[in-house]
Motif scaffolding. Structure first.
Motif, PDB file in Angstrom:
ATOM      1  N   ASP A   1       0.856  -1.186   0.000  1.00  0.00           N
ATOM      2  CA  ASP A   1       0.000   0.000   0.000  1.00  0.00           C
ATOM      3  C   ASP A   1       0.892   1.235   0.000  1.00  0.00           C
ATOM      4  O   ASP A   1       2.125   1.123  -0.043  1.00  0.00           O
ATOM      5  N   SER A   2       0.301   2.425   0.054  1.00  0.00           N
ATOM      6  CA  SER A   2       1.086   3.658  -0.076  1.00  0.00           C
ATOM      7  C   SER A   2       2.105   3.810   1.055  1.00  0.00           C
ATOM      8  O   SER A   2       3.215   4.295   0.824  1.00  0.00           O
ATOM      9  N   LEU A   3       1.758   3.385   2.267  1.00  0.00           N
ATOM     10  CA  LEU A   3       2.707   3.452   3.375  1.00  0.00           C
ATOM     11  C   LEU A   3       3.875   2.483   3.155  1.00  0.00           C
ATOM     12  O   LEU A   3       5.030   2.831   3.395  1.00  0.00           O
ATOM     13  N   ASP A   4       3.567   1.280   2.678  1.00  0.00           N
ATOM     14  CA  ASP A   4       4.617   0.300   2.365  1.00  0.00           C
ATOM     15  C   ASP A   4       5.553   0.825   1.277  1.00  0.00           C
ATOM     16  O   ASP A   4       6.768   0.651   1.357  1.00  0.00           O
TER      17      ASP A   4
ATOM     18  N   LEU B   1       9.460   1.451   1.544  1.00  0.00           N
ATOM     19  CA  LEU B   1      10.362   0.823   0.586  1.00  0.00           C
ATOM     20  C   LEU B   1      11.283   1.860  -0.046  1.00  0.00           C
ATOM     21  O   LEU B   1      12.496   1.659  -0.134  1.00  0.00           O
ATOM     22  N   LEU B   2      10.721   2.969  -0.464  1.00  0.00           N
ATOM     23  CA  LEU B   2      11.507   4.039  -1.075  1.00  0.00           C
ATOM     24  C   LEU B   2      12.598   4.519  -0.120  1.00  0.00           C
ATOM     25  O   LEU B   2      13.759   4.653  -0.508  1.00  0.00           O
ATOM     26  N   LEU B   3      12.241   4.756   1.125  1.00  0.00           N
ATOM     27  CA  LEU B   3      13.224   5.233   2.106  1.00  0.00           C
ATOM     28  C   LEU B   3      14.317   4.201   2.345  1.00  0.00           C
ATOM     29  O   LEU B   3      15.494   4.555   2.445  1.00  0.00           O
ATOM     30  N   GLN B   4      13.941   2.935   2.415  1.00  0.00           N
ATOM     31  CA  GLN B   4      14.944   1.889   2.611  1.00  0.00           C
ATOM     32  C   GLN B   4      15.883   1.784   1.420  1.00  0.00           C
ATOM     33  O   GLN B   4      17.099   1.595   1.592  1.00  0.00           O
TER      34      GLN B   4
END
Length: 79
Positions: A37-40, A44-47
């Motif tokens: 979802d958008s939070l995931d 993911l982007l930050l990681q």
């Protein structure tokens, strides 16, 4: 960084957030196929940014819908 190193690191990030190895195909869509979802996706982007030491602009992130697209992007951005 080699393609193998990029693939391994991306695979590690995705499995750490609960994605099974069998689901990680180049065609797998982050939202539709992997169920992010958008939070995931934000997590993911930050990681990815932290792990690879890069910044992915919002306009690029919108174009990265599959695992394969992300691998290609990282191969071009990570030196």
């Amino acid at each position: 960084m080699t393609t193998h190193q990029i693939n391994s690191r991306l695979q590690e990030i995705l499995t750490n957030i609960g994605i099974s190895l069998t689901a990680l195909t180049d065609q797998a869509n982050f939202s539709r196929d992997l169920g992010l979802d958008s939070l995931d996706v934000t997590d993911l982007l930050l990681q990815i940014e932290t792990s690879f030491g890069i910044r992915i602009p919002d306009e690029d992130w919108g174009k990265l819908q599959t695992v394969g697209q992300m691998k290609d992007y990282l191969a071009n951005e990570v030196r």
